[in-house]
Structure formats: C-alpha cells, structure tokens
Design an enzyme around this catalytic site. Sequence first.
Site, mmCIF file in Angstrom:
data_model
loop_
_atom_site.group_PDB
_atom_site.id
_atom_site.type_symbol
_atom_site.label_atom_id
_atom_site.label_comp_id
_atom_site.label_asym_id
_atom_site.label_seq_id
_atom_site.Cartn_x
_atom_site.Cartn_y
_atom_site.Cartn_z
ATOM 1 N N ASP A 167 14.370 -6.379 1.431
ATOM 2 C CA ASP A 167 13.829 -7.517 0.870
ATOM 3 C C ASP A 167 14.246 -7.982 -0.243
ATOM 4 O O ASP A 167 13.943 -6.990 -1.143
ATOM 5 C CB ASP A 167 12.120 -7.353 0.845
ATOM 6 C CG ASP A 167 11.563 -8.662 0.549
ATOM 7 O OD1 ASP A 167 12.162 -9.574 -0.313
ATOM 8 O OD2 ASP A 167 10.132 -8.753 0.856
ATOM 9 N N TYR A 224 4.986 -5.483 -0.848
ATOM 10 C CA TYR A 224 4.282 -6.999 -0.983
ATOM 11 C C TYR A 224 2.996 -6.488 -0.053
ATOM 12 O O TYR A 224 3.320 -5.777 1.181
ATOM 13 C CB TYR A 224 4.961 -7.882 -0.362
ATOM 14 C CG TYR A 224 4.190 -9.111 -0.117
ATOM 15 C CD1 TYR A 224 3.269 -9.776 -0.878
ATOM 16 C CD2 TYR A 224 4.458 -9.986 1.385
ATOM 17 C CE1 TYR A 224 2.458 -10.843 -0.514
ATOM 18 C CE2 TYR A 224 3.776 -10.999 1.534
ATOM 19 C CZ TYR A 224 2.777 -11.464 0.853
ATOM 20 O OH TYR A 224 1.974 -12.488 1.150
#
Length: 381
Positions: free
Chosen positions: A170, A98
Amino acid sequence: MKFATKAIHAGIKPDIGTGAIMTPIFQTSTYVQKSPGDHKGFEYSRTQNPTRQALEQNLAALENGQHGLCFSSGMAAIDCILKLLKPGDEVISTNDLYGGTYRIFTKVFSKYGIKFHFVNMEKPEEILPLINENTKMIWAETPTNPMMNIIDIKALATVAKSNNLLLGVDNTFATPFLQSPLDLGADIVMHSVTKYLAGHSDVVMGAIVVKDQNLADDLAFIQNSCGAVPGPQDCFLVLRGIKTLHLRMERHCQNGKTIAAYLKNHPKVEKVFWPGFEDHPNHTIAKTQMKDFGGMLSFTLKGNNIEDAIKILENFKIFVLAESLGGVESLCGHPATMTHASIPKSEREKVGLSDSLIRLSVGIEDAEDLKNDLAQAMGKL
C-alpha cells in the site's frame, strides 16, 4: 520521462476528434458496434472506459509498472487483490495498518477461509517462522498508518521471491513521487487514490499497478466480473489532480518537516512519529527507499489522556477534523475513535496506537499559520 513530465503527459493524448488537450469525460455506459464484435476497443463501461483507461495508463507510468487498474475505492482495490486467493490460503500482514484494511481482512475474507497473520515487519526476517505451504501473500504498508513505521520493501521482496509469495504494498502515504515499490521488488502496488493522487478531497477511488501480464489479466478479470469501477467524472478529476502531484508533494514534505520539528519541541507532546527524524527506528531505510518523508505524522500527548486529545482536535481553526488525508488542506484525526476504531483496543496498543494519539495530514497552507494553529489549540489544555 522524469516524474513531473510523466505526471502531466504519460498515457494522455489529445482527443482525436477535437484536439482537446484535456482527456474528455466519456459519460457513456455503452458503445456502438459496426457489427457484432466489430468495435473500436470499447464495448461496455464496466469493462473499460476511455477516460478511465487514460488514468490507468498514467498511474502505471508513475509507478514504473505496465498495467494500471482503477476501482471505486481503495477498499475495492484491496478486495480485488484478496480475490486472487482461495480458501485455506494465508496472508502475512504488517500489524500496523489502516483500520479498514484490518476490517476487510478479519471481518470479511477470514469468513471465507483465508487466514491472516499480523506481525511487526520492521525486521523482515521475523516473518519467516510464519511462512508455510499455505502462505500466498505478504501485505505491507510503508509508511504505516498511523504509526509511521518504515518497512524495508527490498528486504521484504527478497523474502517473498525466495518463498514464491506475492508482495503487495500500500503506497498511499508515500505516493509514487516519493517511493517506487515495484522497482524495489513488489509485485502489486495499491493506492487509495482518494488521498494524495487525487489530492483535493473530492474523489473516492482506488488503484492497483503491476508489471506482470498474467497478474494483470487475473486482476482485470476480477475487476470486470465484480464491477467495482469508478465513473469517468471521477477519473477526470484524478487526472487533473495528478498534474500537480509533484508540486503538492514537495510542499507537503516541506510543511511536514516544519510541523514535525515544532511538535517534537513542544512541552505537552510525549512523542512524534515521523520517519524524517534521525532517531526514527528505520530512518536509514526511509532515506534509502524514499525521496523525502512526506506530510503525514502522528503524535501523543504527555499523560496519554484521551480528553486532552479531543480538546485539541475540537479547537483547531485551520486543521480540519475529518476522516481521510492527502488533500491540499490540513486534516487532523483521532485514530482510536475514527480511522482505526475497527481494530480492538488491545491490538491498537500493541503497536503503540494510544488513546491520545493524534494523526495529522499536513496540507500545503503556509507553515507558520499551521504552527500557530497548533499553538492555540494546544494552549487550550
């Protein structure tokens, strides 16, 4: 308890005072004490709040962990994790991640003497040359954002444990419904709760789940000291959202499979990135460590023309052009100019993030309507 039962009941008890089945919103900043230090377990809502506590216990149970901590955003959760480190420490991170994570690594914490290495983790053994006496953590997303690469968590955990490193994962894209990193050997699981866990595009929040008591104590100290905590109203909304997480994820997965297959056969599509395809580089690992393949996918267009991608995005009727993902409604985005704009173009292209790449968060609408929306938008080219 099985997952569906935990989603509805774990960590949640009827209110003692009223019998209310839903966790009350304890909209209070402080708590009355009978005598200095003589209280009912709550002193100040930055430190702890009953509504937040119920959510933290629920999330810990869903991830098969022991301790949950909630934050005001996913980035605040990552910020807390990085504050476990000190100047001179090094982190090995997946190179497809990200944009906000890349930004906080390179633009914030690198200024404080923490060094980050970004590598392809499809083959965990390839990170071994980067490990030295200063290495303290491995950071991974799987599936990755936005290229949908799959990283073998168990293999990564073996590398981490043998070198006395923390492994953080994550788990936002997969959610605990599809994947359990702690069971595979990870030390820390992080979520952007904003996404699938809340599920309704109405909350910004982050979370961390761990098993180890000492690690939990260190993280809780940082959480309280730095104060990036969510309010009780948001915690209530997430508790409500999680009650249908298993049902939503099943539909996200079904629709994701349908849309991925449709795009793979579309004449204007160059490539579809979705771990459910047998020709996906780590499809076998995905089948092993995930229950299903999720509702996230991305695709590139033939000719790799950014104007074509923008034209499609501007002409969707049901897919909504917006940041974020994981809501009940289908969202579309252009990572190169939106979620991943903070990553230099040269770095984006190293992982295959081209200018024509479109990312889809496939919602829980009728799949035929979604296919028709894709058809009409791409028909504008």
